[in-house]
Design a protein around this motif. Structure first.
Motif, mmCIF file in Angstrom:
data_model
loop_
_atom_site.group_PDB
_atom_site.id
_atom_site.type_symbol
_atom_site.label_atom_id
_atom_site.label_comp_id
_atom_site.label_asym_id
_atom_site.label_seq_id
_atom_site.Cartn_x
_atom_site.Cartn_y
_atom_site.Cartn_z
ATOM 1 N N CYS A 61 8.900 -51.199 -6.975
ATOM 2 C CA CYS A 61 7.584 -51.594 -6.479
ATOM 3 C C CYS A 61 6.631 -50.436 -6.730
ATOM 4 O O CYS A 61 6.751 -49.385 -6.089
ATOM 5 C CB CYS A 61 7.626 -51.929 -4.997
ATOM 6 N N ASP A 62 5.703 -50.619 -7.659
ATOM 7 C CA ASP A 62 4.808 -49.539 -8.089
ATOM 8 C C ASP A 62 3.351 -49.899 -7.844
ATOM 9 O O ASP A 62 2.955 -51.061 -7.976
ATOM 10 C CB ASP A 62 4.956 -49.282 -9.591
ATOM 11 N N ILE A 63 2.574 -48.860 -7.503
ATOM 12 C CA ILE A 63 1.124 -48.968 -7.592
ATOM 13 C C ILE A 63 0.634 -47.831 -8.477
ATOM 14 O O ILE A 63 1.154 -46.720 -8.433
ATOM 15 C CB ILE A 63 0.420 -48.920 -6.225
ATOM 16 N N ASP A 64 -0.354 -48.128 -9.305
ATOM 17 C CA ASP A 64 -0.903 -47.143 -10.233
ATOM 18 C C ASP A 64 -2.412 -47.303 -10.296
ATOM 19 O O ASP A 64 -2.941 -48.419 -10.181
ATOM 20 C CB ASP A 64 -0.321 -47.331 -11.640
ATOM 21 N N ILE A 65 -3.105 -46.179 -10.492
ATOM 22 C CA ILE A 65 -4.543 -46.195 -10.717
ATOM 23 C C ILE A 65 -4.798 -45.595 -12.091
ATOM 24 O O ILE A 65 -4.448 -44.436 -12.351
ATOM 25 C CB ILE A 65 -5.297 -45.420 -9.629
ATOM 26 N N LEU A 66 -5.378 -46.395 -12.983
ATOM 27 C CA LEU A 66 -5.597 -45.990 -14.360
ATOM 28 C C LEU A 66 -7.097 -45.841 -14.622
ATOM 29 O O LEU A 66 -7.887 -46.716 -14.262
ATOM 30 C CB LEU A 66 -5.016 -47.034 -15.312
ATOM 31 N N GLY A 67 -7.482 -44.711 -15.225
ATOM 32 C CA GLY A 67 -8.878 -44.492 -15.558
ATOM 33 C C GLY A 67 -9.647 -43.673 -14.544
ATOM 34 O O GLY A 67 -10.871 -43.545 -14.657
ATOM 35 N N ASP A 68 -8.984 -43.083 -13.559
ATOM 36 C CA ASP A 68 -9.648 -42.249 -12.549
ATOM 37 C C ASP A 68 -9.064 -40.842 -12.608
ATOM 38 O O ASP A 68 -7.915 -40.623 -12.229
ATOM 39 C CB ASP A 68 -9.451 -42.845 -11.154
ATOM 40 N N ALA A 69 -9.862 -39.887 -13.077
ATOM 41 C CA ALA A 69 -9.385 -38.507 -13.194
ATOM 42 C C ALA A 69 -9.566 -37.721 -11.915
ATOM 43 O O ALA A 69 -9.032 -36.614 -11.785
ATOM 44 C CB ALA A 69 -10.145 -37.803 -14.334
ATOM 45 N N SER A 70 -10.291 -38.269 -10.935
ATOM 46 C CA SER A 70 -10.551 -37.538 -9.696
ATOM 47 C C SER A 70 -9.361 -37.622 -8.758
ATOM 48 O O SER A 70 -8.472 -38.467 -8.921
ATOM 49 C CB SER A 70 -11.792 -38.108 -9.008
ATOM 50 N N ASN A 71 -9.369 -36.757 -7.726
ATOM 51 C CA ASN A 71 -8.261 -36.777 -6.769
ATOM 52 C C ASN A 71 -8.358 -37.954 -5.796
ATOM 53 O O ASN A 71 -7.494 -38.116 -4.932
ATOM 54 C CB ASN A 71 -8.155 -35.453 -6.017
ATOM 55 N N MET A 72 -9.383 -38.806 -5.942
ATOM 56 C CA MET A 72 -9.439 -40.025 -5.144
ATOM 57 C C MET A 72 -8.242 -40.922 -5.448
ATOM 58 O O MET A 72 -7.763 -41.652 -4.571
ATOM 59 C CB MET A 72 -10.734 -40.788 -5.408
ATOM 60 N N ALA A 73 -7.757 -40.845 -6.687
ATOM 61 C CA ALA A 73 -6.587 -41.660 -7.054
ATOM 62 C C ALA A 73 -5.377 -41.245 -6.225
ATOM 63 O O ALA A 73 -4.689 -42.091 -5.639
ATOM 64 C CB ALA A 73 -6.301 -41.500 -8.541
ATOM 65 N N GLU A 74 -5.093 -39.952 -6.162
ATOM 66 C CA GLU A 74 -3.949 -39.481 -5.378
ATOM 67 C C GLU A 74 -4.111 -39.823 -3.899
ATOM 68 O O GLU A 74 -3.153 -40.236 -3.226
ATOM 69 C CB GLU A 74 -3.781 -37.962 -5.532
ATOM 70 N N ILE A 75 -5.325 -39.649 -3.389
ATOM 71 C CA ILE A 75 -5.580 -39.923 -1.968
ATOM 72 C C ILE A 75 -5.302 -41.385 -1.647
ATOM 73 O O ILE A 75 -4.606 -41.715 -0.680
ATOM 74 C CB ILE A 75 -7.029 -39.545 -1.613
ATOM 75 N N GLU A 76 -5.814 -42.300 -2.466
ATOM 76 C CA GLU A 76 -5.601 -43.724 -2.243
ATOM 77 C C GLU A 76 -4.127 -44.107 -2.359
ATOM 78 O O GLU A 76 -3.608 -44.904 -1.577
ATOM 79 C CB GLU A 76 -6.417 -44.539 -3.254
ATOM 80 N N LEU A 77 -3.440 -43.546 -3.345
ATOM 81 C CA LEU A 77 -2.023 -43.859 -3.530
ATOM 82 C C LEU A 77 -1.188 -43.418 -2.332
ATOM 83 O O LEU A 77 -0.304 -44.151 -1.870
ATOM 84 C CB LEU A 77 -1.503 -43.191 -4.805
ATOM 85 N N ILE A 78 -1.451 -42.212 -1.829
ATOM 86 C CA ILE A 78 -0.690 -41.710 -0.685
ATOM 87 C C ILE A 78 -0.991 -42.532 0.559
ATOM 88 O O ILE A 78 -0.084 -42.909 1.315
ATOM 89 C CB ILE A 78 -0.985 -40.220 -0.445
ATOM 90 N N LEU A 79 -2.272 -42.845 0.790
ATOM 91 C CA LEU A 79 -2.638 -43.634 1.968
ATOM 92 C C LEU A 79 -2.027 -45.034 1.910
ATOM 93 O O LEU A 79 -1.514 -45.543 2.913
ATOM 94 C CB LEU A 79 -4.160 -43.722 2.078
ATOM 95 N N ALA A 80 -2.073 -45.667 0.737
ATOM 96 C CA ALA A 80 -1.524 -47.015 0.607
ATOM 97 C C ALA A 80 -0.016 -47.025 0.811
ATOM 98 O O ALA A 80 0.527 -47.875 1.527
ATOM 99 C CB ALA A 80 -1.875 -47.589 -0.768
ATOM 100 N N THR A 81 0.675 -46.067 0.187
ATOM 101 C CA THR A 81 2.137 -46.038 0.274
ATOM 102 C C THR A 81 2.604 -45.723 1.690
ATOM 103 O O THR A 81 3.534 -46.350 2.205
ATOM 104 C CB THR A 81 2.711 -45.018 -0.721
ATOM 105 N N THR A 82 1.968 -44.763 2.335
ATOM 106 C CA THR A 82 2.381 -44.421 3.708
ATOM 107 C C THR A 82 2.051 -45.556 4.676
ATOM 108 O O THR A 82 2.787 -45.785 5.641
ATOM 109 C CB THR A 82 1.724 -43.113 4.172
ATOM 110 N N SER A 83 0.964 -46.292 4.409
ATOM 111 C CA SER A 83 0.650 -47.445 5.253
ATOM 112 C C SER A 83 1.728 -48.511 5.125
ATOM 113 O O SER A 83 2.150 -49.115 6.123
ATOM 114 C CB SER A 83 -0.714 -48.030 4.866
ATOM 115 N N ALA A 84 2.187 -48.747 3.890
ATOM 116 C CA ALA A 84 3.240 -49.738 3.670
ATOM 117 C C ALA A 84 4.536 -49.320 4.349
ATOM 118 O O ALA A 84 5.193 -50.122 5.023
ATOM 119 C CB ALA A 84 3.466 -49.938 2.171
ATOM 120 N N LEU A 85 4.925 -48.049 4.193
ATOM 121 C CA LEU A 85 6.161 -47.569 4.814
ATOM 122 C C LEU A 85 6.069 -47.630 6.333
ATOM 123 O O LEU A 85 7.052 -47.943 7.014
ATOM 124 C CB LEU A 85 6.453 -46.138 4.354
#
Length: 425
Positions: free
Chosen positions: A138-162
């Motif tokens: 089960c993967d989520i990916d953000i493509l085309g965003d070089a800013s650290n907003m991508a990492e922030i969103e990925l961590i928040l989404a994954t920890t919310s799911a867990l």
């Protein structure tokens, strides 16, 4: 010759009780990720062999299930090497297929593109407890965003799911950056051409400890002063954002900068501070300078999640800004996070947790020999309840009714309605 009833080695049959848990976990993951704006996609399970063997999958490339050419393309008599026999294989992860998918369809996709994938992958690994040759990712990916907003969103989404799936299990997110890894090693005097070897050894820290890492690095011929300086730097690094910034001051002469112009340490510190400030799920976030993650395609931030009740990691990912460029010739910012679906299901099954029931589950048990008119009335009643949102199973009543109810109870049925040919006296 009798047919074989057991699955192929490394594969398995999934019984209803576990399937309910799996469906529940997938539903929670999907709902959570969609609330963050991720869009579900699907890629084929079969990929071109050239893509699978492009030296982007690390050790996974040794575990590919390769597929023979078909029809006239397969000529065993003239074949001289493996490439003459195979032209495709089963995907070993979801990241490589996603990169091909984006390269092929970018013009039709939003930018940045937030992708959600859930699907089986295959690796010809040695089967053991908890490790199979076919398993769900089960993967989520953000493509085309070089800013650290991508990492922030990925961590928040994954920890919310867990947090939704395993509310009673404490977990920790460890985070690092490949740029910081390189800078630390260079600062301590390791040669450029030896860095990957240093990282391979460092990745064993949780298994062999500091002394084991020291001995292995020395045995490989690295300078003792470099080894000692490196271990001292690792042990002295703080695990919070302030500690990352202090490390940045030490490494100021060798630190790379991100696409946004920040040093790797400042970028990481900002990610940690933002996530800690807005997360609604309770977890620990810490900087771990020993975190390596073995995939060779990572180019920047990397992260990994460990959870109470399971020995290894239950999620992981990172930034891979150069993979899509292998298809298009133009590097595209990309960052992803993968939940270890099978490991989460294992935790829930070990805790003997059943899937949360989202709709009432009722079983109609009908005595054998029921006349057609009465059977029609019962079926009409079941259809009315289904239209009202209930889950209704209609089944003939077994001779051993008690055992039948026990088995249905394991599948989440909590209410039983019994129908007999004649009214009970």
């Amino acid at each position: 010759m009798a047919l074989k009833k057991k699955p192929v080695t490394g594969m398995r049959d999934i019984l209803p009780a576990e399937m309910q848990v799996r469906d529940y976990v997938m539903d929670q993951i999907r709902r959570t990720y969609q609330s963050f704006g991720f869009t579900q996609i699907e890629t084929p399970c079969v990929e071109h062999i050239e893509n699978l063997t492009s030296k982007q999958g690390g050790d996974n490339e040794k575990l590919i299930f390769k597929i023979l050419k078909r029809g006239e393309k397969l000529n065993l008599e003239t074949a001289q090497e493996e490439g003459d026999l195979t032209d495709s294989g089963l995907r070993y992860d979801l990241t490589l297929p996603l990169s091909r998918y984006y390269a092929n369809n970018a013009a039709q996709l939003a930018s940045p593109f937030k992708a959600l994938q859930m699907g089986n992958v295959w690796r010809a690994d040695r089967p053991q407890k908890g490790r199979f040759r076919q398993f769900m990712q089960c993967d989520i990916d953000i493509l085309g965003d070089a800013s650290n907003m991508a990492e922030i969103e990925l961590i928040l989404a994954t920890t919310s799911a867990l947090g939704r799936i395993c509310p009673d299990n404490a977990f920790m997110v460890r985070i690092n950056d490949r740029g910081i890894l390189r800078a630390m090693a260079l600062h301590c005097g390791f040669p450029e051409d030896g860095l990957e070897h240093v990282f391979i050894t460092l990745d064993k820290m949780d298994k062999i400890g500091e002394d084991g890492v020291r001995q292995e690095l020395l045995a490989d011929g690295f300078a003792p002063e470099s080894v000692e300086r490196y271990l001292e730097l690792l042990s002295g690094a703080g695990d919070d954002a302030a500690g990352v910034r202090r490390l940045g001051e030490t490494l100021s002469g060798v630190l790379p900068k991100t696409a946004g112009g920040l040093t790797s340490t400042e970028n990481l510190a900002q990610i940690m501070e933002t996530v800690s400030g807005v997360a609604v799920t309770d977890f620990r976030l810490c900087f771990d300078p020993t975190l390596v993650r073995g995939m060779s395609y990572y180019t920047g931030t990397i992260f990994e999640v460990s959870m109470e009740g399971f020995g290894g990691s239950v999620a992981g990912g990172g930034r891979y800004d150069r993979m899509i460029g292998k298809f298009t010739g133009i590097d595209t910012p990309a960052c992803g996070f993968s939940i270890g679906f099978e490991r989460i299901v294992t935790i829930l099954m070990d805790q003997k947790q059943s899937a949360a029931v989202t709709v009432p589950k009722k079983a109609y048990l009908i005595e054998k020999g029921m006349d057609a008119k009465r059977l029609g009335e019962i079926m009409k009643q079941a259809m009315a309840e289904r239209a009202g949102g209930a889950q209704v199973l209609v089944s003939q009543m077994n001779k051993n009714k008690k055992f039948q109810k026990e088995q249905l109870g394991k599948e989440g049925y909590t209410e039983f309605v019994e129908f007999y040919r004649e009214a009970l006296k």
